[in-house]
Design an enzyme around this catalytic site. Structure first.
Site, mmCIF file in Angstrom:
data_model
loop_
_atom_site.group_PDB
_atom_site.id
_atom_site.type_symbol
_atom_site.label_atom_id
_atom_site.label_comp_id
_atom_site.label_asym_id
_atom_site.label_seq_id
_atom_site.Cartn_x
_atom_site.Cartn_y
_atom_site.Cartn_z
ATOM 1 N N CYS A 101 42.201 40.678 48.352
ATOM 2 C CA CYS A 101 40.737 40.950 48.272
ATOM 3 C C CYS A 101 40.610 41.788 46.917
ATOM 4 O O CYS A 101 41.334 42.695 46.544
ATOM 5 C CB CYS A 101 40.089 41.493 49.401
ATOM 6 N N ASN B 76 49.624 26.620 49.973
ATOM 7 C CA ASN B 76 50.044 26.481 51.767
ATOM 8 C C ASN B 76 48.774 27.057 52.132
ATOM 9 O O ASN B 76 48.174 28.288 52.123
ATOM 10 C CB ASN B 76 51.050 27.293 52.145
ATOM 11 N N HIS C 221 44.071 35.194 52.949
ATOM 12 C CA HIS C 221 43.151 35.055 51.977
ATOM 13 C C HIS C 221 43.231 33.663 50.795
ATOM 14 O O HIS C 221 44.632 33.342 50.835
ATOM 15 C CB HIS C 221 43.332 36.205 50.678
ATOM 16 N N HIS D 52 44.508 31.466 48.836
ATOM 17 C CA HIS D 52 45.211 31.348 47.536
ATOM 18 C C HIS D 52 46.659 30.335 47.417
ATOM 19 O O HIS D 52 46.718 29.808 48.580
ATOM 20 C CB HIS D 52 46.077 32.710 47.622
#
Length: 362
Positions: free
Chosen positions: A78, A175, A186, A188
């Site tokens: 973040c 993934n 988060h 990604h």
């Protein structure tokens, strides 16, 4: 779609690089400094050659200490704010950020003496790619302009990593879901730059080579042509891309997305192909999320198969493999005895039925 978007390059406190990619029409200076005091980087990964299978196995014991499912308040991906501990991304806001992994399986390190012919340093690169500063976002629901930025970032990083003489293959992937093994929720993905050609790619190159010797044609191009003509497993047929469920699908949900042109990798895409990719990629993710009634976010792996950097590039052909291990709501496809020990796959679903369901979700 802009064909080139140069990132802003900065350094993190321990010397790792971070790259910021801004959405089109937006410019951020990205001047925030990483003020953390970080320990020295551990790049002690090694590779050992398995003489029984002909495969390289990477030993990366330092990854045992990597961050595991932190709370949203402690998420290292973040952006930084007044109440948050400094994270891997020093800025207070960002569009797409890519940085060198703090716990890499492969890293750019000086060569060491090998312990033997089948033991050498795991030289390469591992990068983390954050798709949004919003901790709760999903790639499927991001604005289209952000998806264009993601495509540009994949291309930019593939180009740069491919230029490293130690790199043999670049792999961009995402993934999603704890079921997959995700340790950070988060939104990604990651980019691996391997010092060897991976086993899956070697197998596909072998098959493609045999097909070319027999026919003089590209195997993956012939598969795509067959699926587009047959239409039984076809779920998307656009101007530049088509998506289908493979005839011999391994996973409960599996989609292959391929460009109509014979191209080896993401940097080879032209502007029109990049633009359509941004649209269809999100559409396929949305269809997967709607596949099971009552399941909001289906776990998946989105894996870009690109031709090796140096060898057999003419046999490789760019395509996306998008799949989920969820075989029914609350039930996972486990790789048990047959798959894990023997590599002999058994699929609990029928590709034609999966394709029909995905077409319904258009």
């Amino acid at each position: 779609m802009t064909s080139e978007r140069n990132p802003t390059r900065r350094l993190l406190a321990d010397g790792r690089q971070i790259f910021y990619f801004d959405d089109s029409g937006r410019f951020r200076a990205h001047t925030a400094r990483d003020t953390r005091e970080l320990p020295a980087l551990d790049h002690s990964s090694r590779m050992r050659f398995d003489v029984l299978t002909g495969e390289w196995i990477t030993m990366a014991s330092h990854r045992m200490t990597r961050t595991h499912l932190p709370s949203a308040a402690d998420c290292p991906l973040c952006p930084v704010n007044e109440t948050r501990t400094p994270t891997e991304i020093p800025e207070s806001n960002y569009d797409v950020a890519v940085f060198e992994n703090r716990f890499p399986s492969f890293a750019s390190v000086p060569e060491e003496a090998a312990h033997g012919p089948g033991d050498r340093p795991a030289v390469g690169h591992c990068e983390v790619m954050c798709f949004s500063s919003d901790h709760t976002a999903s790639v499927a629901e991001l604005p289209l302009e952000r998806m264009r930025t993601i495509v540009s970032a994949w291309i930019s990083r593939t180009e740069e990593l491919s230029a490293d003489p130690d790199v043999e293959q670049v792999f961009c992937f995402e993934n999603r879901g704890e079921e997959i093994g995700v340790t950070l929720t988060h939104p990604h993905g990651q980019i691996y730059a391997y010092p060897y050609v991976t086993p899956r790619t070697r197998s596909m190159l072998t098959q493609a080579g045999k097909h070319f010797e027999r026919t003089g044609r590209s195997l993956l191009a012939d598969v795509l042509a067959f699926e587009r003509k047959d239409e039984t497993r076809l779920i998307y047929d656009g101007d530049h891309w088509s998506a289908y469920v493979p005839t011999a699908a391994r996973w409960p949900i599996e989609i292959h997305l391929a460009p109509h042109r014979d191209i080896p990798d993401l940097p080879s895409l032209n502007d029109e192909e990049r633009e359509e990719l941004a649209v269809v990629y999100q559409e396929l993710l949305r269809r997967i999320d709607r596949f099971y009634p009552g399941v909001d976010r289906v776990p998946y792996i989105a894996a870009w198969h690109q031709a090796p950097v140096r060898i057999d590039r003419a046999l490789g052909r760019l395509h996306l493999q998008l799949f989920s291990i969820l075989r029914a709501p609350g039930k996972l496809k486990y790789l048990a005895g047959s798959e894990s020990a023997m590599g002999a796959w058994v699929n609990d679903t029928l590709p034609e039925a999966v394709a029909a369901r995905l077409r319904e979700l258009k």
